[in-house]
Write a protein that holds these residues in place. Structure first.
Motif, mmCIF file in Angstrom:
data_model
loop_
_atom_site.group_PDB
_atom_site.id
_atom_site.type_symbol
_atom_site.label_atom_id
_atom_site.label_comp_id
_atom_site.label_asym_id
_atom_site.label_seq_id
_atom_site.Cartn_x
_atom_site.Cartn_y
_atom_site.Cartn_z
ATOM 1 N N ASP A 1 40.750 38.616 41.604
ATOM 2 C CA ASP A 1 41.442 37.679 42.500
ATOM 3 C C ASP A 1 40.517 37.168 43.592
ATOM 4 O OD1 ASP A 1 43.816 37.842 41.098
ATOM 5 O OD2 ASP A 1 44.652 39.433 42.366
ATOM 6 N N ASN B 1 39.428 33.265 44.281
ATOM 7 C CA ASN B 1 39.623 32.682 45.609
ATOM 8 C C ASN B 1 38.334 32.085 46.162
ATOM 9 O OD1 ASN B 1 41.280 32.286 48.088
ATOM 10 N ND2 ASN B 1 39.779 33.720 48.948
ATOM 11 N N GLN C 1 45.289 37.384 32.035
ATOM 12 C CA GLN C 1 45.435 37.190 33.471
ATOM 13 C C GLN C 1 44.557 36.045 33.943
ATOM 14 O OE1 GLN C 1 44.069 40.524 35.800
ATOM 15 N NE2 GLN C 1 44.351 39.505 37.762
ATOM 16 N N GLU C 2 43.340 35.972 33.412
ATOM 17 C CA GLU C 2 42.412 34.921 33.825
ATOM 18 C C GLU C 2 42.949 33.532 33.484
ATOM 19 O OE1 GLU C 2 37.750 33.641 32.948
ATOM 20 O OE2 GLU C 2 38.402 35.734 32.819
ATOM 21 N N THR D 1 45.906 32.655 35.700
ATOM 22 C CA THR D 1 45.574 32.469 37.106
ATOM 23 C C THR D 1 44.764 31.191 37.328
ATOM 24 O OG1 THR D 1 45.545 34.859 37.458
ATOM 25 C CG2 THR D 1 44.440 33.493 39.117
ATOM 26 N N LYS E 1 46.435 27.763 36.419
ATOM 27 C CA LYS E 1 47.647 27.453 37.178
ATOM 28 C C LYS E 1 47.276 26.655 38.431
ATOM 29 C CE LYS E 1 51.540 29.738 39.480
ATOM 30 N NZ LYS E 1 52.148 31.051 39.803
#
Length: 355
Positions: free
Chosen positions: A311, A315, A347-348, A351, A354
């Motif tokens: 994460d 970011n 998950q990648e 994330t 999106k």
């Protein structure tokens, strides 16, 4: 090759090696490269070397005992489609990750100045405002890995195809099929070609571009080992012009691995401005001129990124680096970080894809 069973080349461990001999005079080295050198198998090209070994093994019906030591200089002579056999098996070209010369963002401008932000820019896959897209260095043979990427929703915007540190010496039906499947899912497929920091003859790179187009119908080319300094600008401009003239809708990606001279932003659709570990990414320096361009102009690759840091990596790529395209993997840079899909790919994709 099209009928070979998928081979999980990621399970074959590549030995570690040193990179100190690849330092270019006067340059700062801080990254490993998506391309590969002949000394140590630490690169994207290693995956191509391993996958061809695996292909031969499939034809024989047995697993390879070890990676062949022989190195082969790719032949540019056209060859008919063929399936590798035990009696005539190509010797893959294992190469190693190298630290690349870091182009200084503060170097003097070249004769071809960077266009103003409002000027027309090359177009390719475009990231919507406020969004980010995944892409995949598909340097693996296994159909299962390709399928995992292709079937992802949202699908990655781009996949990089490297048959044998380039297109190889003959078309391979296995990769022709996978390329068509990826394109049918709306994915832009780019063929891999190394430029050896601008030292590879232009005619040799153009020959590889032509083979990718005629054998695999790619959507563009990923030019690796790019030397992003102003003295090499005309070399890359000539190659970009050739790609766009010979590949319909030709997309051009450059892998500098650092921020290049700003003038390069007028050459490529997208520039890979970081390729390295998460620990290095944390302290990466981003020049101020980056804010003048759309995120679609920038791609980042991070390997050796634990899931606990995922994460944070995403970011940073958005708030500091403004990377429109991002690939993150937990595989280590001491081996081949692109030999399989990341363990947290679901998950990648969810994330990064999106908005």
């Amino acid at each position: 090759m099209g009928n070979d069973s998928p081979v999980d080349v990621a399970s074959q461990n590549a030995p570690a090696g040193g990179n100190a001999g690849d330092r270019r005079p006067g340059a700062t080295h801080r990254r490993q490269n998506l391309r590969l050198a002949a000394r140590v198998p630490l690169t994207l090209r290693v995956a191509a070397a391993l996958l061809l070994t695996a292909i031969v093994a499939c034809a024989c019906g047995t697993a390879p005992a070890s990676r062949p030591a022989a190195l082969r200089s790719p032949s540019r002579a056209a060859a008919p489609p063929a399936t590798p056999s035990p009696s005539a098996s190509p010797s893959p070209s294992p190469k190693a990750h190298r630290h690349k010369a870091k182009a200084s963002a503060a170097e003097s401008p070249s004769a071809r100045p960077a266009p103003p932000p409002g000027a027309a820019q090359p177009t390719g896959p475009v990231v919507a405002a406020g969004c980010q897209d995944t892409f995949v260095p598909a340097y693996f043979y296994a159909s299962s890995d390709w399928t995992q990427a292709i079937d992802t929703r949202p699908a990655p915007a781009v996949m990089l195809l490297n048959v044998d540190s380039g297109p190889g010496t003959a078309p391979q039906s296995h990769f022709q099929t996978l390329t068509r499947q990826a394109q049918a899912a709306g994915i832009t497929v780019l063929g891999y070609s190394s430029t050896e920091y601008g030292a590879k003859p232009i005619a040799s790179v153009e020959a590889e571009i032509s083979d990718y187009k005629s054998w695999y119908g790619v959507n563009g080319i990923f030019l690796d080992l790019t030397q992003g300094t102003s003295g090499e600008l005309s070399y890359y401009q000539q190659l970009a012009d050739y790609i766009r003239a010979n590949v319909p809708g030709g997309v051009v990606w450059l892998n500098v691995g650092a921020y290049p001279a700003q003038s390069f932003m007028s050459v490529a659709n997208t520039v890979m401005v970081f390729e390295g570990s998460y620990s290095s990414y944390v302290s990466d320096q981003v020049p101020g001129w980056v804010s003048q361009y759309s995120p679609s102009h920038f791609a980042n690759v991070l390997y050796a990124t634990p899931q606990s840091d995922f994460d944070s990596a995403v970011n940073l790529s958005r708030t500091r680096s403004r990377a429109g395209f991002l690939f993150v993997t937990d595989l280590s840079g001491s081996g081949n970080p692109y030999g399989a899909m990341p363990s947290y790919w679901s998950q990648e994709a969810a994330t990064i894809g999106k908005c």
